[in-house]
Enzyme design. Sequence first.
Site, PDB file in Angstrom:
ATOM      1  N   GLY A  54      15.919 -20.536 106.055  1.00 36.20           N
ATOM      2  CA  GLY A  54      16.702 -21.356 105.141  1.00 36.20           C
ATOM      3  C   GLY A  54      15.869 -22.386 104.408  1.00 36.20           C
ATOM      4  O   GLY A  54      14.652 -22.477 104.544  1.00 36.20           O
ATOM      5  N   CYS A 103      20.581 -26.437 100.919  1.00 33.95           N
ATOM      6  CA  CYS A 103      20.369 -24.992 101.072  1.00 33.95           C
ATOM      7  C   CYS A 103      20.052 -24.330  99.735  1.00 33.95           C
ATOM      8  O   CYS A 103      20.252 -23.121  99.558  1.00 33.95           O
ATOM      9  CB  CYS A 103      21.563 -24.317 101.742  1.00 33.95           C
ATOM     10  SG  CYS A 103      21.965 -24.992 103.371  1.00 33.95           S
TER      11      CYS A 103
END
Length: 226
Positions: free
Chosen positions: A80, A177
């Site tokens: 991520g 993100c």
Amino acid sequence: MPHPATVTIRRNLAYAEGVAVQKDLVAGIANDPDRPGTVMFAEHRPVITCGRSGDGSNLLVRPEALAADGIEYHQTNRGGDVTYHGPGQWTVYPILRLAWYEKNLHRYLRLLEECVIHFLHRYGLEGTRRQGLTGAWVGTGKVAAVGVAVTRWVTWHGIAVNINPNLDRFTRYMHPCGIRSADGGVASLSSLLGTPYTLEDTLTPLMESIAEVLSLDLAIPDQTMV
């Protein structure tokens, strides 16, 4: 048959200490075939972390500016991009044998998302996935981020579930993100329901959802919060 796992609960946890604890647990499980897994529930001190997919471009300020606001910054080896951890959020670290999930990391990631979807359903919320993205959402609001690592076929890192954190910290300092505001925002259980839930309120429902979805026989402690 459910897989045996213990529970560890840590409050006011520095991110670096959380990583060190996970590494010790991973080594212990990898070296002992009879050792049960562990699921650590952590409430971190304010920190922004950047995973393997991030290059820092989604951080909107320099780490020095974060430090001035009492927020640490760490590069980390989970999957991520950038995200925030802090008070009012459960960061859940399942330290488990990936063999329990057919050594299939993709399947395991979807199961982690399902843990949150199952948890949200307990509160009357319809959690969903979004194509091409990890995590759990309600509408356009991302309630949980997912990022994992695997060492010697043992999982670590995991899920960050927003109960009642300071949501402004997700957007003031970064594109969380890597997601821009036009593509969705960040939400929490409390913001969605208009009720100020605490970590104490949500610990048992979250544990039970994780135990059910991951097929774990969790040795759940009493409600004493460490």
